[in-house]
Design a protein around this motif. Structure first.
Motif, PDB file in Angstrom:
ATOM      1  N   ILE A 121       1.584  -7.769   2.062  1.00  0.00           N
ATOM      2  CA  ILE A 121       1.255  -7.686   3.488  1.00  0.00           C
ATOM      3  C   ILE A 121      -0.069  -8.372   3.789  1.00  0.00           C
ATOM      4  O   ILE A 121      -0.175  -9.173   4.723  1.00  0.00           O
ATOM      5  CB  ILE A 121       1.198  -6.212   3.940  1.00  0.00           C
ATOM      6  N   ILE A 122      -1.088  -8.078   2.984  1.00  0.00           N
ATOM      7  CA  ILE A 122      -2.418  -8.641   3.233  1.00  0.00           C
ATOM      8  C   ILE A 122      -2.398 -10.165   3.082  1.00  0.00           C
ATOM      9  O   ILE A 122      -3.073 -10.885   3.820  1.00  0.00           O
ATOM     10  CB  ILE A 122      -3.454  -8.014   2.285  1.00  0.00           C
ATOM     11  N   MET A 147      -9.824  -7.383   7.960  1.00  0.00           N
ATOM     12  CA  MET A 147      -9.734  -5.923   7.921  1.00  0.00           C
ATOM     13  C   MET A 147      -9.005  -5.381   9.153  1.00  0.00           C
ATOM     14  O   MET A 147      -8.254  -4.413   9.061  1.00  0.00           O
ATOM     15  CB  MET A 147     -11.122  -5.311   7.777  1.00  0.00           C
ATOM     16  N   GLU A 148      -9.205  -6.014  10.284  1.00  0.00           N
ATOM     17  CA  GLU A 148      -8.501  -5.595  11.488  1.00  0.00           C
ATOM     18  C   GLU A 148      -7.005  -5.872  11.357  1.00  0.00           C
ATOM     19  O   GLU A 148      -6.169  -5.062  11.792  1.00  0.00           O
ATOM     20  CB  GLU A 148      -9.061  -6.340  12.701  1.00  0.00           C
ATOM     21  N   GLU A 205      -3.830  -3.092  11.482  1.00  0.00           N
ATOM     22  CA  GLU A 205      -2.684  -3.247  12.379  1.00  0.00           C
ATOM     23  C   GLU A 205      -1.357  -3.291  11.635  1.00  0.00           C
ATOM     24  O   GLU A 205      -0.304  -2.993  12.199  1.00  0.00           O
ATOM     25  CB  GLU A 205      -2.837  -4.527  13.206  1.00  0.00           C
ATOM     26  N   ASN A 206      -1.390  -3.659  10.343  1.00  0.00           N
ATOM     27  CA  ASN A 206      -0.146  -3.875   9.612  1.00  0.00           C
ATOM     28  C   ASN A 206       0.097  -2.920   8.448  1.00  0.00           C
ATOM     29  O   ASN A 206       1.130  -3.005   7.783  1.00  0.00           O
ATOM     30  CB  ASN A 206      -0.108  -5.318   9.082  1.00  0.00           C
ATOM     31  N   LEU A 207      -0.838  -2.011   8.214  1.00  0.00           N
ATOM     32  CA  LEU A 207      -0.678  -1.020   7.159  1.00  0.00           C
ATOM     33  C   LEU A 207      -0.812   0.383   7.730  1.00  0.00           C
ATOM     34  O   LEU A 207      -1.527   0.596   8.714  1.00  0.00           O
ATOM     35  CB  LEU A 207      -1.744  -1.219   6.068  1.00  0.00           C
ATOM     36  N   ALA A 208      -0.102   1.321   7.118  1.00  0.00           N
ATOM     37  CA  ALA A 208      -0.247   2.719   7.515  1.00  0.00           C
ATOM     38  C   ALA A 208      -1.652   3.181   7.143  1.00  0.00           C
ATOM     39  O   ALA A 208      -2.260   2.628   6.211  1.00  0.00           O
ATOM     40  CB  ALA A 208       0.798   3.576   6.804  1.00  0.00           C
TER      41      ALA A 208
END
Length: 261
Positions: free
Chosen positions: A167-168, A209-210, A214-217
């Motif tokens: 994801i990152i 980091m933002e 937004e994309n991780l729980a």
């Protein structure tokens, strides 16, 4: 001469999503393949097809390579079979996520002059415990989620470092990333992400980091972000990142960072 390059086999560790598209476009390669395997099973035991698209390559490591002249009658003439088990050793149905076990003619019978290691890695029925975590999807493709000892829990929630890396790495500012779990007195474990973003300024770091927020729980969000050059990360001679050494690096950096507060 790149004109003679017709195919690329890329495996061993997670690749950022952009890599697959770049291989095809910049190198002009039509056949791109990834796979999964280990020394104990004589090499690759799963593989994608040359015509699989980039979405498959980015999320799966292939299907089981069945068949072969040394097929085992118990396995329907195949050279290897896999199953997935839960923490209690129960076999999981298709789609169930757990540890991968395998057996067959191409699987080693044990470790040379190491009866203890052999006993630990094989069950009574001859299944090899790979130490890898994943699941098979509805099309028979393996979704590889990392090593058993790389997974960690935060307040009872399972976290896969490989999923976080995937994801990152989709963030446009990230070149590559490796996430590890580090023991924590309050939560059990916390995540530490090593991010190579070139030479990022503070604004870029904040944007990364933002993006993660937004994309991780919330429980998946790494507690620490270390922006460093990936060439300084510990690697094996074959280029794999050594997670256990990276975990030690994270501990030291966390201690330094907390000491400044």
């Amino acid at each position: 001469n790149l004109k003679e390059l017709h195919g690329v086999y890329c495996s061993a560790s997670i690749c950022p999503t952009w890599v697959w598209k770049a291989i095809r476009e910049k190198l002009g390669v039509r056949e791109v393949i990834t796979g999964y395997g280990m020394t104990e099973v004589s090499g690759a035991s799963m593989q994608t097809a040359p015509d699989d698209d980039n979405a498959v390559l980015a999320g799966r490591v292939g299907k089981i390579l069945y068949g072969g002249p040394a097929g085992d009658e118990r396995l329907g003439g195949n050279v290897i079979e896999y199953k997935v088990i839960d923490e209690n050793g129960g076999e999981l149905p298709q789609g169930g996520c757990g540890q991968l076990l395998c057996r067959g003619p191409i699987v080693t019978l044990g470790y040379y002059r190491d009866e203890e290691a052999t006993a630990l890695c094989f069950d009574a029925d001859g299944w090899l415990k790979t130490g890898d975590v994943g699941y098979f999807d509805e099309n028979g493709y393996l979704k590889f989620l990392g090593r058993c000892n790389d997974m960690y829990k935060i307040n009872g929630e399972n976290v896969s470092p490989q999923y976080l890396d995937k994801i990152i790495s989709k963030c446009g500012h990230v070149v590559t990333v490796e996430t590890v779990g580090v023991p924590d007195e309050k939560l059990g474990w916390i995540g530490a992400a090593f991010v190579d973003a070139g030479c990022p300024d503070q604004e870029t770091k904040d944007m990364i980091m933002e993006y993660c927020k937004e994309n991780l729980a919330p429980y998946q969000m790494p507690r620490y972000f270390f922006f460093t050059d990936s060439s300084t990360w510990p690697h094996t001679t074959t280029g794999k990142v050594q997670k256990y050494k990276l975990r030690d690096m994270a501990r030291k950096l966390m201690e330094e960072e907390n000491g400044k507060v």
